[in-house]
Motif scaffolding. Structure first.
Motif, PDB file in Angstrom:
ATOM      1  N   ASN A 101       0.854  -1.182   0.000  1.00  0.00           N
ATOM      2  CA  ASN A 101       0.000   0.000   0.000  1.00  0.00           C
ATOM      3  C   ASN A 101       0.895   1.240   0.000  1.00  0.00           C
ATOM      4  OD1 ASN A 101      -1.963   1.956   0.420  1.00  0.00           O
ATOM      5  ND2 ASN A 101      -2.115   1.556   2.615  1.00  0.00           N
ATOM      6  N   VAL A 103       1.045   5.103  -0.549  1.00  0.00           N
ATOM      7  CA  VAL A 103       0.247   6.333  -0.710  1.00  0.00           C
ATOM      8  C   VAL A 103       0.852   7.246  -1.772  1.00  0.00           C
ATOM      9  CG1 VAL A 103      -0.645   6.300   1.657  1.00  0.00           C
ATOM     10  CG2 VAL A 103       1.438   7.575   1.148  1.00  0.00           C
ATOM     11  N   GLY A 126      -1.544   5.282  -4.501  1.00  0.00           N
ATOM     12  CA  GLY A 126      -2.298   6.441  -4.029  1.00  0.00           C
ATOM     13  C   GLY A 126      -1.973   7.685  -4.828  1.00  0.00           C
ATOM     14  N   ASP A 172      -6.094   4.623  -5.405  1.00  0.00           N
ATOM     15  CA  ASP A 172      -6.625   5.303  -4.222  1.00  0.00           C
ATOM     16  C   ASP A 172      -6.492   6.801  -4.441  1.00  0.00           C
ATOM     17  OD1 ASP A 172      -6.426   4.765  -0.683  1.00  0.00           O
ATOM     18  OD2 ASP A 172      -6.747   6.659  -1.701  1.00  0.00           O
ATOM     19  N   GLY A 174      -6.299   9.254  -2.590  1.00  0.00           N
ATOM     20  CA  GLY A 174      -5.460  10.008  -1.650  1.00  0.00           C
ATOM     21  C   GLY A 174      -6.199  11.101  -0.902  1.00  0.00           C
TER      22      GLY A 174
END
Ligand SMILES: Nc1nc2ncc(COP(=O)(O)O)nc2c(=O)[nH]1
Length: 277
Positions: A101, A103, A126, A172, A174
């Motif tokens: 994961n 970001v 992200g 994602d 963010g």
């Protein structure tokens, strides 16, 4: 079913739960508790990404997270590693993490995408506008949704060039990263356009400032935000989880798994997706 990713920050300074799970036993216990509460994935982070946070050396980050990842994976949990460092990502996958994961979408560490490609793990990319130390300096957008879509699509392309098939990618937007209150709400309203990029989408609103700002009367004086206590932020988070689920996101990343799991059950009942058999 919307995937619920439960958050365990093994850090002294994360914005909402910093220090609570810095000790390994506490972090492992928290991960098991989140799984019992309905988390499909437990997200382990060893470096705070709160606005203004300074970077942490990968060795320090790895010391914090690897024992926790090993223990949770050994219990059969699906674990993701919340890191911007390629070396930590590789070590975490070797320790049992199934998802990286990041970001920063692979921007913080030039070696990240290649490392993930070779690891076989899935990856969350992200939307990011730079280090937490000064991320609001770059929160200037003409059309925030258009720019988030464009920049996420570029990260997807970079991942493909590095050898990561789109089927292994989760995007994602963010929330809270280089985005102020109203910009975060614009991004959430723009989820259909973000979903239109193609890959699965994960949303992380949990306990963030933009939620607190709508909970307290009169906006954003720092003192007033203290009125938006953790339980109120968790309720607000659960509401966003249900709304994001109805937009069709793949997953939500939250601190309070129980509240969000319950909110998703209600949303599924409303949609008629829930089967009692
Ligand atoms: N994929 C993803 N990861 C994240 N990691 C940390 C934080 C902010 O810190 P926290 O760990 O306290 O929520 N937010 C996100 C997010 O929105 N999405």
């Amino acid at each position: 079913m919307t995937v619920v990713m439960g958050i365990v920050n093994v850090t002294p300074d994360s914005f909402s739960d910093g220090g609570r799970y810095l000790a390994q036993d506490a972090a492992i216990a928290r991960g098991l508790a989140l799984r019992a509460a309905g988390a499909d994935i437990v997200d382990i982070g060893g470096e705070s990404t709160r606005p203004g946070a300074e970077r942490v050396a990968p060795s320090v980050e790895e010391e914090r997270v690897l024992p926790v990842i090993r223990a949770l994976a050994a219990e059969g949990a699906t674990v993701s590693i919340d890191t911007m460092n390629a070396s930590t990502a590789v070590a975490a996958v070797e320790a049992g993490a199934a998802i990286v994961n990041d970001v920063s979408g692979g921007l913080a560490d030039p070696g990240m995408l290649t490392a993930v490609a070779g690891s076989g793990a899935e990856v969350v990319l992200g939307h990011w506008r730079g280090p937490s130390s000064d991320m609001y300096a770059r929160a200037e957008y003409g059309d925030v949704v258009r720019e988030v879509v464009t920049e996420l699509a570029a990260r997807l392309e970079a991942a493909a060039v590095a050898g990561i098939a789109p089927s292994r990618v989760i995007l994602d937007p963010g929330i809270g990263f280089g985005k102020r209150g109203d910009q975060n709400w614009s991004v959430l309203r723009g989820l259909p356009r973000i979903l239109g990029i193609g890959p699965r989408v994960l949303v992380g609103t949990s306990r963030k400032r933009f939620l607190a700002e709508v909970l307290v009367a009169g906006g954003t004086p720092t003192g007033a935000l203290d009125e938006a206590t953790e339980d109120r932020r968790d309720l607000a988070t659960a509401v966003t989880s249900a709304l994001a689920a109805r937009e069709g996101v793949w997953g939500v990343r939250v601190h309070d798994v129980r509240a969000t799991r319950d909110a998703l059950r209600v949303a599924e009942a409303w949609e008629g997706e829930r089967r009692w058999t």
